[in-house]
Design an enzyme around this catalytic site. Structure first.
Site, PDB file in Angstrom:
ATOM      1  N   GLU A 155      -2.949  -4.444   6.373  1.00 25.91           N
ATOM      2  CA  GLU A 155      -4.142  -4.395   6.932  1.00 25.91           C
ATOM      3  C   GLU A 155      -5.144  -5.628   6.589  1.00 25.91           C
ATOM      4  O   GLU A 155      -5.072  -6.011   5.430  1.00 25.91           O
ATOM      5  CB  GLU A 155      -4.966  -2.985   6.481  1.00 25.91           C
ATOM      6  N   GLU A 163      -2.755   3.031   0.449  1.00 26.99           N
ATOM      7  CA  GLU A 163      -3.896   3.103  -0.291  1.00 26.99           C
ATOM      8  C   GLU A 163      -4.060   4.231  -1.220  1.00 26.99           C
ATOM      9  O   GLU A 163      -4.951   5.094  -1.176  1.00 26.99           O
ATOM     10  CB  GLU A 163      -5.028   2.747   0.588  1.00 26.99           C
TER      11      GLU A 163
HETATM   12  C1  GCO Z   1      -8.366   1.594   4.565  1.00 31.42           C
HETATM   13  C2  GCO Z   1      -7.662   2.474   5.588  1.00 31.42           C
HETATM   14  C3  GCO Z   1      -8.093   2.290   6.794  1.00 31.42           C
HETATM   15  C4  GCO Z   1      -9.605   1.894   7.216  1.00 31.42           C
HETATM   16  C5  GCO Z   1      -9.853   0.352   7.256  1.00 31.42           C
HETATM   17  C6  GCO Z   1     -11.391  -0.182   7.404  1.00 31.42           C
HETATM   18  O1  GCO Z   1      -8.050   0.350   4.365  1.00 31.42           O
HETATM   19  O2  GCO Z   1      -9.570   1.856   4.271  1.00 31.42           O
HETATM   20  O3  GCO Z   1      -6.222   2.057   5.417  1.00 31.42           O
HETATM   21  O4  GCO Z   1      -7.729   3.483   7.621  1.00 31.42           O
HETATM   22  O5  GCO Z   1     -10.137   2.436   8.410  1.00 31.42           O
HETATM   23  O6  GCO Z   1      -9.320  -0.133   6.065  1.00 31.42           O
HETATM   24  O7  GCO Z   1     -12.057   0.763   6.118  1.00 31.42           O
END
Ligand code: GCO
Length: 450
Positions: free
Chosen positions: A355, A163
């Site tokens: 994710e 990200e």
């Molecule tokens: C993100 C991060 C994660 C977060 C999850 C919830 O995508 O922000 O990769 O570490 O914890 O997404 O916000």
């Protein structure tokens, strides 16, 4: 419903969010260790000092993964645990921890997918300018080379950076994430360019040092817009909106993915950012755009758009009382269909959901279980959207639920619970939630129970 036989059914975590042992066994301070000590920086002044104590409980956690039935596990190798100063010396006890963890995973028949940077920058490098320092790509390439040398006999799947949008926006513009800076938009975009160069140097280090043929990807925010209908005009509007760049914002996909997959910044973005756009060379773009094997994307939610009278995208407002999580993010399962469609059309790479997950204010019930029907439904509905895409020929290769465990949710501390496994942060006790048991049934049936 069935998914490809080799579909990866995983769950994801990140080192600072779960490991704890923040100052143990030679680990150096990371920017989040420092940031959490600033009063008020994190909700209730929580920190990852202990987190889920995964550093000590890793074997139990692998057992839980096996119990659920995962065949993949996305995790991060902590840069400050491996290189306490960020460069130079390597911490043998850090290497030993990951040696034991990888061996445990492989023994359990679980394939490790390693993120190399999930926001855990060594503090010593932040003190040298962090991602604003033009040497940062080399620092990250050198760190990658050490991790690949030590673990690529057991790790084949790699994601370089998690990200970039959040790293730059939250860390350097709004300051709500570590290191908590508020630099100018132009400086932020230049730091973002260094981060993309760091991705490229990491790809080079993996390709040249891996002991087994690697599968390399990247895990940006898969920022997108859903189509309000299957009407081609709405679909065109959603596709356009998914790749459009707002001149005042870093929240987009094309600025962070076109350089990696297409070898150039998007023209519309260069025009939109204007004088704030970074300085870069053709050589930079060659480093950034080395071939990847898959397009990883972190996707949680997306607004819908329709075509206005002029065909331009028009946001469709959320309905009153829309389904949301504890972050107020709308629950929009078809985002995995539309985003998969648009990202595959543009980048032509196999897709992996690196994710996807939801946070709910659930608790342990009197019967000792954690009943979380909203999360079960969330997982089912999002996987149904993935299957719809697969049935249309969009090559989804895997899904990593965020997250395996309830964990440290950055500047919100332990407020938001994303895990399919409940963690009691006082005792460390783990309880597989109903959603984790459901996910196991999905895996065993190859999606047949959806
Ligand atoms: C993100 C991060 C994660 C977060 C999850 C919830 O995508 O922000 O990769 O570490 O914890 O997404 O916000």
């Amino acid at each position: 419903m069935s998914f490809p036989k080799d579909f990866v059914w995983g769950a994801a975590t990140a080192s600072y969010q779960i490991e704890g042992a923040a100052f143990k066994d030679g680990k150096g301070p990371g920017i989040w260790d420092v940031f959490c000590k600033k009063p008020g920086a994190v909700w209730m002044d929580h920190s990852g000092d202990v987190a889920c104590d995964h550093y000590h409980r890793y074997a139990e956690d692998v057992g839980i993964m096996k119990n659920i039935g995962l065949n993949g596990y996305r995790m991060e190798v902590s840069w400050p645990r491996i290189m306490p100063e960020g460069c130079g010396a390597v911490n043998a006890k850090g290497i030993d921890f990951y040696d034991r963890l990888f061996d445990e995973l492989l023994k359990a028949g679980i394939t490790p997918w390693v993120t190399l940077y999930h926001w855990n920058l060594p503090q010593a490098l932040q003190e040298r300018g962090g991602w604003q320092n033009p040497d940062s790509p080399k620092w990250f390439g050198d760190f990658t080379a050490i991790v690949v040398d030590k673990f690529s006999d057991r790790v084949v799947h790699w994601m370089t950076v998690n990200e970039p949008q959040v790293i730059i926006n939250h860390g350097l513009v709004t300051g709500c994430h570590a290191p908590g800076f508020k630099i100018s938009f132009a400086e932020a975009l230049q730091a973002g360019h260094n981060l993309l160069l760091a991705h490229g140097r990491s790809v080079s280090a993996i390709r040249s040092g891996a002991k087994a043929v690697p599968q390399i990807g990247y895990a940006p925010v898969g920022w997108s817009r859903r189509s309000a209908s299957d009407d081609p005009r709405d679909v065109d509007a959603a596709r356009h909106a998914t790749f459009e760049i707002d001149p005042t914002s870093l929240w987009n996909s094309a600025w962070w993915m076109d350089p990696v997959f297409l070898g150039r910044y998007p023209d519309q973005g260069l025009e939109a950012y204007g004088a704030a756009a970074p300085k870069f060379t053709d050589e930079d773009m060659k480093i950034i755009s080395q071939e990847l094997d898959f397009c990883g994307v972190n996707i949680y939610t997306a607004m819908a758009v329709k075509a206005g009278a002029d065909g331009r995208p028009e946001l469709v407002p959320n309905t009153v009382g829309y389904r949301m999580n504890t972050y107020d993010w709308p629950i929009t399962p078809d985002v995995l269909y539309w985003a998969g469609k648009f990202f595959y059309e543009r980048y032509k790479k196999p897709l992996v959901i690196t994710e996807n997950g939801t946070c709910i204010a659930e608790c342990v019930s009197k019967d000792g279980s954690v009943h979380d029907p909203q999360r079960t439904e969330f997982i089912a509905d999002h996987l149904i959207a993935v299957k719809r895409a697969i049935d249309e020929g969009i090559p989804y290769r895997g899904y990593f639920y965020w997250s395996l465990l309830d964990n440290f949710e950055w500047h919100w501390g332990y407020k938001h619970r994303f895990g399919m496994v409940h963690v009691d942060f006082e005792t460390g006790e783990r309880i597989i939630k109903d959603s984790g048991k459901f996910y196991g049934e999905v895996i065993r049936s190859g999606g047949g129970n959806l």
